[in-house]
Design a protein around this motif. Structure first.
Motif, PDB file in Angstrom:
ATOM      1  N   LEU A  17       0.759  -1.218   0.031  1.00 41.70           N
ATOM      2  CA  LEU A  17      -0.079   0.000   0.018  1.00 41.70           C
ATOM      3  C   LEU A  17       0.858   1.244  -0.155  1.00 41.70           C
ATOM      4  O   LEU A  17       0.654   2.179  -0.714  1.00 41.70           O
ATOM      5  N   MET A  18       1.821   1.115   0.847  1.00 44.68           N
ATOM      6  CA  MET A  18       2.828   2.573   0.946  1.00 44.68           C
ATOM      7  C   MET A  18       3.322   2.625  -0.403  1.00 44.68           C
ATOM      8  O   MET A  18       3.707   3.795  -0.813  1.00 44.68           O
ATOM      9  N   HIS A  19       3.846   1.515  -0.879  1.00 46.39           N
ATOM     10  CA  HIS A  19       4.608   1.727  -2.425  1.00 46.39           C
ATOM     11  C   HIS A  19       3.811   2.152  -3.391  1.00 46.39           C
ATOM     12  O   HIS A  19       4.188   3.053  -4.154  1.00 46.39           O
ATOM     13  N   PHE A  20       2.592   1.614  -3.733  1.00 46.80           N
ATOM     14  CA  PHE A  20       1.885   2.139  -4.595  1.00 46.80           C
ATOM     15  C   PHE A  20       1.367   3.314  -4.391  1.00 46.80           C
ATOM     16  O   PHE A  20       0.861   4.166  -5.565  1.00 46.80           O
ATOM     17  N   GLU A  21       0.948   3.588  -3.159  1.00 48.75           N
ATOM     18  CA  GLU A  21       0.406   5.161  -2.922  1.00 48.75           C
ATOM     19  C   GLU A  21       1.669   6.182  -3.238  1.00 48.75           C
ATOM     20  O   GLU A  21       1.345   7.163  -3.793  1.00 48.75           O
ATOM     21  N   LEU A  24       1.741   6.629  -7.161  1.00 45.80           N
ATOM     22  CA  LEU A  24       0.828   7.749  -7.519  1.00 45.80           C
ATOM     23  C   LEU A  24       0.982   9.132  -7.066  1.00 45.80           C
ATOM     24  O   LEU A  24       0.485  10.107  -7.691  1.00 45.80           O
ATOM     25  N   ARG A  25       1.638   9.133  -6.264  1.00 45.91           N
ATOM     26  CA  ARG A  25       2.327  10.643  -5.497  1.00 45.91           C
ATOM     27  C   ARG A  25       3.147  11.313  -6.598  1.00 45.91           C
ATOM     28  O   ARG A  25       3.255  12.615  -6.594  1.00 45.91           O
ATOM     29  N   LEU A  26       3.961  10.567  -7.245  1.00 46.89           N
ATOM     30  CA  LEU A  26       5.094  10.838  -7.999  1.00 46.89           C
ATOM     31  C   LEU A  26       4.880  10.952  -9.747  1.00 46.89           C
ATOM     32  O   LEU A  26       5.658  11.303 -10.567  1.00 46.89           O
ATOM     33  N   GLU A  27       3.839   9.995 -10.061  1.00 41.94           N
ATOM     34  CA  GLU A  27       3.549  10.053 -11.551  1.00 41.94           C
ATOM     35  C   GLU A  27       1.961   9.802 -11.663  1.00 41.94           C
ATOM     36  O   GLU A  27       1.450   9.563 -10.939  1.00 41.94           O
ATOM     37  N   THR A  28       1.690   9.866 -13.047  1.00 46.78           N
ATOM     38  CA  THR A  28       0.234   9.788 -13.616  1.00 46.78           C
ATOM     39  C   THR A  28       0.497   9.158 -15.022  1.00 46.78           C
ATOM     40  O   THR A  28       1.748   9.132 -15.503  1.00 46.78           O
TER      41      THR A  28
END
Length: 133
Positions: A17-21, A24-28
């Motif tokens: 969860l921490m990794h994938f969140e 998403l904070r760094l890329e789109t």
């Protein structure tokens, strides 16, 4: 004997969860960006950080061209401090977007990378525009 996929155990759900969140904070991605450009209020600035020649030959609609090496404080003064930038370059084989993201972050701006770059955009079947905005 476990498969090559399961040979290294998966991370615990909390770690995943921490990794994938964080990602998403760094890329789109191209789909979310395309949807935002066409269906929503644009709350970010899309920067094509490739050369002017490549930009003129074909770029994502509504993108402005600012090569990564030219992202300096003087050129960024016109943008509010809370501007979110989405940067892209040629694609996975190019690190121009990473260089641009570093420069923007050092200047205090929020930044995300458009994963796949222009090649990802084209792979999704989205149109490019030519010329200078």
């Amino acid at each position: 004997m476990p498969s090559n996929v399961a040979l290294v155990p998966a991370a615990p759900p909390e770690e995943a969860l921490m990794h994938f969140e964080r990602r998403l904070r760094l890329e789109t991605d191209c789909w979310d960006t395309h949807h935002a450009l066409n269906e929503q209020e644009q709350d970010f600035v899309l920067l094509d950080v490739r050369s002017p020649d490549l930009y003129e030959a074909g770029h994502i609609p509504k993108a402005i061209n600012l090569p990564h090496g030219k992202i300096i404080a003087r050129k960024m003064r016109g943008f509010p401090d809370d501007t979110l930038f989405v940067v892209y370059c040629a694609g996975p084989h190019c690190n121009g977007a990473n260089k641009a993201a570093i420069r923007l972050a050092k200047l205090g701006y929020q930044v995300k990378e458009l994963i796949g770059g222009i090649e990802g955009w084209k792979d999704e079947g989205f149109d490019l525009v030519t010329g200078v905005i």
